[in-house]
Write a protein that holds these residues in place. Structure first.
Motif, short mmCIF file in Angstrom:
data_model
loop_
_atom_site.label_atom_id
_atom_site.label_comp_id
_atom_site.label_asym_id
_atom_site.label_seq_id
_atom_site.Cartn_x
_atom_site.Cartn_y
_atom_site.Cartn_z
N SER A 161 0.83 -1.20 0.00
CA SER A 161 0.00 0.00 0.00
C SER A 161 0.87 1.25 0.00
O SER A 161 0.58 2.24 -0.68
N THR A 162 2.02 1.22 0.74
CA THR A 162 2.90 2.39 0.80
C THR A 162 3.51 2.64 -0.57
O THR A 162 3.62 3.79 -1.03
N VAL B 296 4.06 5.65 -5.89
CA VAL B 296 3.89 5.67 -7.35
C VAL B 296 2.83 6.69 -7.73
O VAL B 296 2.97 7.44 -8.70
N SER B 297 1.73 6.74 -7.00
CA SER B 297 0.65 7.68 -7.30
C SER B 297 1.14 9.11 -7.18
O SER B 297 0.80 9.99 -7.99
N GLU B 298 2.02 9.39 -6.19
CA GLU B 298 2.53 10.75 -5.98
C GLU B 298 3.43 11.16 -7.13
O GLU B 298 3.37 12.28 -7.63
N LYS B 299 4.29 10.22 -7.56
CA LYS B 299 5.18 10.52 -8.70
C LYS B 299 4.37 10.75 -9.97
O LYS B 299 4.70 11.62 -10.78
N LEU B 300 3.31 9.99 -10.16
CA LEU B 300 2.49 10.14 -11.37
C LEU B 300 1.83 11.50 -11.39
O LEU B 300 1.78 12.16 -12.43
N ARG B 301 1.33 11.97 -10.26
CA ARG B 301 0.71 13.30 -10.23
C ARG B 301 1.73 14.39 -10.50
O ARG B 301 1.45 15.37 -11.20
N ALA B 302 2.98 14.24 -9.99
CA ALA B 302 4.01 15.26 -10.23
C ALA B 302 4.36 15.32 -11.70
O ALA B 302 4.53 16.40 -12.29
N TYR B 303 4.49 14.15 -12.33
CA TYR B 303 4.78 14.10 -13.75
C TYR B 303 3.68 14.81 -14.53
O TYR B 303 3.94 15.57 -15.47
#
Length: 456
Positions: free
Chosen positions: A436-437, A442-449
């Motif tokens: 889950s962590t 991964v979700s945070e990196k995708l939003r930054a991209y």
């Protein structure tokens, strides 16, 4: 002949016993004597003092010639008819005469339009032959209404106010329904005289004759003395009959009383103090009717009826309770309870009657006081079952509960199995949390991209 005269001497007493016929004053002949021959009328008719002058009639004789009337007796009837004709003022503008002959069939010997003089009438009477067999008196009266009392057959128009009169001569009992036919004739304005001879049925004579009966019913013991009635009819027809002529002021019914009259009322009415008019009797007053429940007054008569929930029996008087719970007669949702001509509604077990007294609602079977479960009540559609709290078990009576017994003895094998399962559960939980962590990173990196791409 002497024997016949003896019969004449007792006739007055016999008629007194019958009590319903016109008493004929027929004196007995002196012992050893013979009746003198009747004086024949002079040519051209009888003397003026024996002829009716003041009352035109449309007169129809209806003569019984059934098998019970012997030939010599029928000849006596013809003599009677001839002598009656002699007493009348016969003519086209005065009295018209017709003769009908009946047994099981009816024959119009001649209608009112045929002869207007006495000689021709008497000649036609002399040629009449008996029919024999049967006594259809009702049929004869009906035929008189249908085929003789018509303007085509010589009856004068009603506007001339000429009385229509029938004289029925019979020695037997009618073999058909004479009552209704005679009543219909009287309603049509036909005055009926009934002459009974020998074995004639007195009740039948009274049924067919007009009122008052003591002036319209005649009886003689034999055909041999029927001629004696001639003088009685002459008195009747020659006297002014204010009832027949319509010169009276009675509201409903005029009763001739000698040379005067009295007023009377139809059944169901009573004569008012003015002695002329009539008022309807309250036929529904206590003691006047025989209705079981309800009396309905109906213009001088009454009919019976029943209360709601009852129906009138075939006797038209008594009532029987209706089955108010029959299909279609009630509006109960579940149960109909019949109650002496009425009904009330009820409900199945597990339901209660609503305030409208017709419909039903399911009962809360688990409401306090409605069940006998010790701990838990479980509702069903109509019934309930009992259950227990955790740590308790239901007893065999299905109502009470007992605390559950938990064993503290656990084997080493069972203990190891428990520890292994616990360790596995902890491992799985740790791995799921790590996964889950990583998913969050991964979700945070995708939003930054995605944000950088939007800037470019």
């Amino acid at each position: 002949m002497r024997r016949a005269l003896g019969i004449l001497g007792t006739m007055g007493r016999a008629l007194g016993i019958l009590g319903c016929c016109l008493a004929l004053a027929l004196p007995a002949a002196p012992r050893g004597s013979a009746l003198r021959p009747r004086r024949q009328p002079r040519p051209g008719g009888p003397s003026a003092d024996t002829t009716c002058k003041n009352r035109p009639l449309d007169l129809v004789f209806i003569v019984d010639s059934s098998r019970s009337v012997r030939p010599e007796e029928f000849e006596k009837v013809k003599v009677f008819l001839s002598e009656m004709i002699d007493t009348l003022d016969v003519g086209e503008r005065t009295t018209r005469v017709a003769v009908m002959n009946y047994a099981s069939t009816v024959k119009v010997e001649f209608p009112l339009r045929t002869y207007f003089d006495k000689a021709s009438l008497k000649e036609a009477v002399s040629r009449i032959e008996p029919l024999s067999a049967g006594t259809m008196t009702g049929l004869a009266i009906q035929t008189a209404m249908d085929e003789v009392f018509t303007e085509e057959m010589g009856t004068r128009p009603a506007t001339l106010n000429i009385p229509k009169v029938v004289i029925v001569v019979t020695d037997g009992r009618p073999q058909d329904q004479v009552q209704e036919v005679a009543a219909s004739a009287r309603r049509a304005g036909i005055e009926i005289y009934a002459v009974g001879v020998d074995r004639a049925d007195m009740q039948s004579l009274r049924i067919m004759a007009s009122e008052p009966l003591d002036e319209h019913v005649f009886y003689v013991e034999t055909y041999g003395v029927i001629e004696k009635l001639t003088s009685k009819f002459r008195e009747t027809f020659c006297a002014v009959n204010v009832c027949a002529l319509g010169i009276h002021d009675c509201e409903q019914f005029c009763v001739r009383n000698g040379r005067s009259y009295l007023c009377d009322c139809y059944e169901g009415y009573t004569l008012n103090p003015d002695k002329r008019t009539c008022s309807a009797v309250d036929m529904c007053a206590p003691g006047r009717h025989d209705c079981d429940q309800i009396c309905v007054s109906n213009n001088g008569s009454y009919v019976c009826d029943c209360h709601e929930g009852y129906t009138l029996n075939p006797d038209k008087k008594t009532c029987s309770a209706m089955d108010m719970c029959a299909p279609g007669r009630h509006d109960c949702a579940q149960v109909c309870l019949s109650n002496d001509g009425s009904y009330s509604c009820g409900c199945y077990e597990g339901y209660t009657l609503n305030p409208d007294k017709k419909t039903c609602s399911a009962v809360d079977v688990c409401a306090p006081g409605r069940h006998d479960c010790e701990q838990v009540c479980v509702r069903g559609d109509l019934f309930f079952s009992c259950d227990c709290y955790q740590g308790y078990t239901l007893n065999p009576d299905k109502k009470t509960c007992s605390r559950a017994i938990t064993s503290s003895l656990v084997t080493t094998e069972e203990s190891c199995k428990c520890e292994a399962i616990a360790a596995l559960q902890d491992s799985v939980t740790s791995r799921l949390e790590a996964l889950s962590t990583k998913l969050d990173e991964v979700s945070e990196k995708l939003r930054a991209y995605q944000d950088r791409q939007q800037v470019v």
